[in-house]
Design a protein around this motif. Structure first.
Motif, PDB file in Angstrom:
ATOM      1  N   GLU A   1      95.145  -9.993  57.358  1.00 48.15           N
ATOM      2  CA  GLU A   1      93.979  -9.139  57.513  1.00 48.15           C
ATOM      3  C   GLU A   1      93.103  -9.641  58.661  1.00 48.15           C
ATOM      4  O   GLU A   1      92.582  -8.862  59.451  1.00 48.15           O
ATOM      5  CB  GLU A   1      93.161  -9.086  56.218  1.00 48.15           C
ATOM      6  CG  GLU A   1      93.819  -8.291  55.108  1.00 48.15           C
ATOM      7  CD  GLU A   1      94.734  -9.117  54.215  1.00 48.15           C
ATOM      8  OE1 GLU A   1      95.234 -10.173  54.672  1.00 48.15           O
ATOM      9  OE2 GLU A   1      94.959  -8.701  53.068  1.00 48.15           O
ATOM     10  N   LYS A   2      92.966 -10.955  58.766  1.00 47.72           N
ATOM     11  CA  LYS A   2      92.152 -11.536  59.840  1.00 47.72           C
ATOM     12  C   LYS A   2      92.849 -11.397  61.191  1.00 47.72           C
ATOM     13  O   LYS A   2      92.220 -11.044  62.185  1.00 47.72           O
ATOM     14  CB  LYS A   2      91.868 -13.002  59.532  1.00 47.72           C
ATOM     15  CG  LYS A   2      90.980 -13.174  58.321  1.00 47.72           C
ATOM     16  CD  LYS A   2      90.846 -14.625  57.919  1.00 47.72           C
ATOM     17  CE  LYS A   2      90.082 -14.742  56.610  1.00 47.72           C
ATOM     18  NZ  LYS A   2      90.097 -16.094  56.078  1.00 47.72           N
TER      19      LYS A   2
ATOM     20  N   LYS B   1      92.932  -7.730  62.139  1.00 43.92           N
ATOM     21  CA  LYS B   1      91.599  -7.120  62.118  1.00 43.92           C
ATOM     22  C   LYS B   1      91.612  -5.821  61.321  1.00 43.92           C
ATOM     23  O   LYS B   1      91.274  -4.743  61.819  1.00 43.92           O
ATOM     24  CB  LYS B   1      91.096  -6.894  63.540  1.00 43.92           C
ATOM     25  CG  LYS B   1      90.988  -8.178  64.329  1.00 43.92           C
ATOM     26  CD  LYS B   1      90.542  -7.928  65.737  1.00 43.92           C
ATOM     27  CE  LYS B   1      90.501  -9.255  66.490  1.00 43.92           C
ATOM     28  NZ  LYS B   1      90.156  -9.091  67.891  1.00 43.92           N
ATOM     29  N   THR B   2      92.030  -5.937  60.061  1.00 43.71           N
ATOM     30  CA  THR B   2      92.165  -4.773  59.205  1.00 43.71           C
ATOM     31  C   THR B   2      91.738  -5.130  57.786  1.00 43.71           C
ATOM     32  O   THR B   2      91.312  -6.248  57.515  1.00 43.71           O
ATOM     33  CB  THR B   2      93.611  -4.241  59.235  1.00 43.71           C
ATOM     34  OG1 THR B   2      93.662  -3.022  58.515  1.00 43.71           O
ATOM     35  CG2 THR B   2      94.591  -5.221  58.644  1.00 43.71           C
ATOM     36  N   GLN B   3      91.902  -4.187  56.877  1.00 43.92           N
ATOM     37  CA  GLN B   3      91.518  -4.386  55.481  1.00 43.92           C
ATOM     38  C   GLN B   3      92.714  -4.863  54.659  1.00 43.92           C
ATOM     39  O   GLN B   3      93.721  -5.276  55.204  1.00 43.92           O
ATOM     40  CB  GLN B   3      90.970  -3.072  54.914  1.00 43.92           C
ATOM     41  CG  GLN B   3      89.725  -2.592  55.627  1.00 43.92           C
ATOM     42  CD  GLN B   3      88.564  -3.574  55.520  1.00 43.92           C
ATOM     43  OE1 GLN B   3      88.337  -4.156  54.470  1.00 43.92           O
ATOM     44  NE2 GLN B   3      87.843  -3.759  56.613  1.00 43.92           N
ATOM     45  N   LYS B   4      92.622  -4.746  53.351  1.00 39.14           N
ATOM     46  CA  LYS B   4      93.637  -5.235  52.423  1.00 39.14           C
ATOM     47  C   LYS B   4      95.006  -4.616  52.689  1.00 39.14           C
ATOM     48  O   LYS B   4      95.120  -3.437  52.977  1.00 39.14           O
ATOM     49  CB  LYS B   4      93.193  -4.928  50.993  1.00 39.14           C
ATOM     50  CG  LYS B   4      94.054  -5.565  49.946  1.00 39.14           C
ATOM     51  CD  LYS B   4      93.367  -5.512  48.609  1.00 39.14           C
ATOM     52  CE  LYS B   4      94.222  -6.078  47.533  1.00 39.14           C
ATOM     53  NZ  LYS B   4      94.309  -7.513  47.544  1.00 39.14           N
TER      54      LYS B   4
ATOM     55  N   ARG C   1      94.422 -14.274  53.036  1.00 36.05           N
ATOM     56  CA  ARG C   1      94.221 -13.041  53.796  1.00 36.05           C
ATOM     57  C   ARG C   1      94.352 -13.265  55.297  1.00 36.05           C
ATOM     58  O   ARG C   1      93.577 -12.759  56.103  1.00 36.05           O
ATOM     59  CB  ARG C   1      92.880 -12.419  53.442  1.00 36.05           C
ATOM     60  CG  ARG C   1      92.753 -12.059  51.972  1.00 36.05           C
ATOM     61  CD  ARG C   1      91.389 -11.534  51.646  1.00 36.05           C
ATOM     62  NE  ARG C   1      91.024 -10.497  52.596  1.00 36.05           N
ATOM     63  CZ  ARG C   1      90.670  -9.267  52.270  1.00 36.05           C
ATOM     64  NH1 ARG C   1      90.622  -8.912  51.036  1.00 36.05           N
ATOM     65  NH2 ARG C   1      90.352  -8.396  53.207  1.00 36.05           N
TER      66      ARG C   1
END
Length: 96
Positions: A66-67, A70-73, A63
């Protein structure tokens, strides 16, 4: 004659640094849409990755986008687009 400066970026997966033209870019637009940026010039928060299937798989598994963004899936279609782009850059590299 001066040599032109080539920007250096870091791969989100393997953390290797490479010149900007050699990497692929994923961008998070201000409206929340995440897309593969083939032009490498779209506005928004960007993350860079090597055009290597191992790096793309690692980024998906751990992931990393995503990191970095700075977001979701993320949608699986994004990774499919990255794999297609990586395959096309490998093909271009072999013919050049």
């Amino acid at each position: 004659m001066k040599t032109r400066h080539t920007p250096i970026r870091t791969c989100a997966a393997c953390r290797a640094t490479q010149p900007k033209p050699r990497l692929l870019r994923v961008v998070l637009h201000t409206d929340g849409i995440i897309v593969f940026d083939a032009t490498k010039k779209q506005n928004g928060r960007g993350a860079w990755i090597c055009p290597d299937t191992r790096c793309i798989s690692l980024a998906q598994k751990q992931r990393r986008f995503e990191k970095a963004l700075k977001t979701q899936k993320l949608a699986p279609e994004l990774f499919e687009a990255l794999l297609r782009a990586a395959a096309s850059t490998i093909d271009e590299g072999e013919t050049a």
